[in-house]
Design an enzyme around this catalytic site. Structure first.
Site: not given
Ligand code: GLC
Ligand code: CA
Length: 585
Positions: A209, A279
């Protein structure tokens, strides 16, 4: 060399297709209206039947759920809302027993403000954990101004004042998600250990993330001005600030390699290769750096440029060319059409399933790892939820955004209320669509389309988008050229302007691997041509030689021949003889 990757013998993750399960919305197993691990377990056969190979579970850790799990208060515990550790282990073994892999969503950048570390850290300036987060005094006496001009990734200032100690803490995302301080060696060691823990438990990889935000400039220099109002796929700058000192720091690239080494170590111990997908945001050339100078960093990074690529052959040709250039072997690009933060892609295609089939054909036949978001195969579309009813904390934080800006953002695929792309999975036409029991209130409303648009209906229709995905996934698995071959774009001069063509070819499979293939795939030299008609008109194409078989058409039946008439929005895959003539100039 530890980081090296041998493309003539690709490992499982290089050939795989990932299916993202937004846990809260996939399947409720205990009738409380919220998706959970037991629900996923109950749907494993469905996923196997569809033909996806790797499942990505969004965060199931203990969390106050203010950002639905991306705010973790205990990353070693399973949130009771989603199940138990025992259920998680059952799910892992059941997936593995079906030959599937499972990756988890690792939130390294921040914790919840309810995490024991932060609770301690905020208590006093001399807390032993003070330095686990980024605390700084304000610039003016009385803490009146934040330490510098940095904005968070989502627009407002990312510094938050805490009266207890008269200092400010930094949060890249929402205020209740304080960023960890990776310059503190204890933090870094603890987070690496956390990754090892979950991998040893049996997970096959990690989705990372907002990885690009891990390190911030050590000197806290002010970010320079940028003319950009809204962040775009190619440029994460926005809100009139260039994120020079808040994302993509060189230390983050170094950390990617450290993390890779830790993951490789676990893999070497138990013999199961793992992968990392990060990400980050920006142009492909910049994102590639996360993979390391010698392919010794993250295995993959998400490429979101597809979100902004016009539905036209020249635009996708340029995209493929760019991805091929920047992620040349041994690297691999990723093909992503949607996720839990962005508007569902069908909306960008005017809700036209024909066009969706064409894009799915591209996604599953280009060289790279495809990421499918739950519901895409069924043709689910975005919910329509008024901002005041939003559950998403991001929506609450952006409620003051003027209407014109919200509309502009939407045109960029940016949702101010991410609930809209997180609707409950549409399984059938029963009340609550099979997501949860009838009579239970699901955590988000069902899309009214569920009576027609659902898995059961899609499976019953041989011509559905779902069946198209299923056929493509099967073909991809059986065809080495598609899951492991090189990609060569057709010379545009050989094709009508609205047709995109590329060839995938792989060396003959080794004897051992060939045994697992169907006779059909193992026999022929593995070389296939993919032709995609992006227009609503028929297009004539002449192949350089007679193809040996039609492997797939979005329109199901297609005639075998050198002279083809591609129907409107038709995607066609043909097997081409091994000694195929050149197709590029
Ligand atoms: C990522 C996630 C998003 C989450 C945010 C903060 O962008 O995809 O859903 O809210 O990070 O963790
Ligand atoms: Ca539940």
């Amino acid at each position: 060399m530890p980081g090296s990757v041998n493309m003539s013998d690709p490992t499982w993750w290089q050939k795989t297709c990932v299916y993202q399960i937004y846990l809260r919305s996939f399947q409720d197993g205990n009738r409380d209206g919220i998706g959970d691990l037991a629900g996923v377990l109950a749907r494993l056969d469905y996923l196997a039947e569809l033909g996806v190979e790797t499942l990505w579970l969004t965060p199931f850790f203990r969390s106050p759920q203010r950002d639905f799990g991306y705010d973790i208060s205990d990353p070693y515990a399973v949130d009771p809302q989603y199940g138990s550790l025992a259920e998680l282990q059952r799910l892992l073994s059941a997936a593995h027993a079906r030959g599937m892999r499972v990756i988890l969503d690792m939130v390294l950048n921040h914790t919840s403000d309810e995490h024991a570390w932060f609770v301690q850290s905020r208590r006093s300036k001399d807390s032993p954990l003070r330095d686990y987060y980024l605390w700084r005094p304000g610039r003016r006496p009385g803490g009146a101004a934040p330490p510098n001009n940095w904005r968070s990734m989502i627009g407002p200032r990312g510094w938050h004042y805490d009266a207890a100690t008269d200092e400010w803490y930094w949060a890249s995302f929402l205020p209740f998600q304080p960023d960890l301080n990776y310059r503190n060696p204890q933090v870094k060691a603890a987070m690496l250990e956390l990754c090892r823990y979950w991998l040893r438990l049996g997970f096959d990889g990690l989705r990372l993330d907002i990885f690009s935000a891990l390190f911030k400039d050590a000197a806290l220099r002010d970010n320079p001005f940028s003319p950009h109002l809204l962040p775009a796929e190619d440029n994460p700058d926005g809100f009139f600030q260039h994120n020079q000192y808040t994302i993509d720091q060189p230390d983050t690239l170094d950390f990617a390699r450290e993390l890779r080494a830790a993951v490789d170590e676990v893999a070497a111990q138990d013999g199961v290769p793992r992968f990392l997908v990060g990400e980050a945001f920006g142009p492909p050339a910049k994102l590639r750096r996360y993979c390391g100078p010698r392919a010794d960093g993250l295995h993959l990074v998400f490429l979101f440029k597809t979100f902004r690529t016009r539905f036209a052959a020249p635009a996708f040709r340029a995209l493929l060319r760019e991805y091929e250039r920047e992620f040349a072997s041994p690297l691999l690009p990723t093909y992503v059409l949607g996720n839990h933060d962005r508007a569902r892609y069908l909306e960008r295609l005017g809700n036209d399933p024909q066009r969706a089939k064409l894009l799915a054909t591209l996604q599953l036949t280009a060289r790279g790892v495809p990421f499918i978001y739950y519901g895409e195969c069924v043709g689910m579309t975005n919910l329509d939820i008024p901002p005041a009813a939003a559950k998403d904390a991001f929506a609450a934080s952006s409620r003051r955004v003027p209407g014109w800006l919200a509309r502009l953002a939407r045109r960029h695929g940016l949702l101010l209320n991410r609930d809209e792309c997180r609707g409950p999975m549409q399984w059938d036409d029963s009340p609550n669509a099979g997501f949860t029991a009838p009579g239970v209130t699901p955590w988000l409303p069902l899309h009214p389309s569920y009576r027609q648009v659902n898995v059961a209906a899609a499976q019953a229709d041989p011509d559905s988008l779902w069946r198209c995905y299923q056929r493509l996934l099967r073909l991809r698995k059986q065809t080495p050229a598609l899951h492991a071959g090189a990609l060569l774009l057709w010379d545009e001069a050989l094709l009508p302007p609205q047709v995109l063509g590329y060839r995938r070819s792989s060396p003959p499979p080794r004897a051992a691997a060939a045994a697992e293939l169907t006779e059909d795939a193992a026999g022929a030299g593995d070389c296939v041509d993919v032709l995609l008609n992006f227009s609503a008109e028929e297009q004539a194409v002449e192949l350089p030689q007679q193809p040996t078989a039609v492997l797939f058409s979005t329109h199901r039946e297609a005639a075998l021949g050198r002279r083809l008439r591609l129907r409107p929005y038709e995607g066609l895959i043909v097997r081409t003889g091994r000694a195929a003539p050149p197709i590029s100039g």
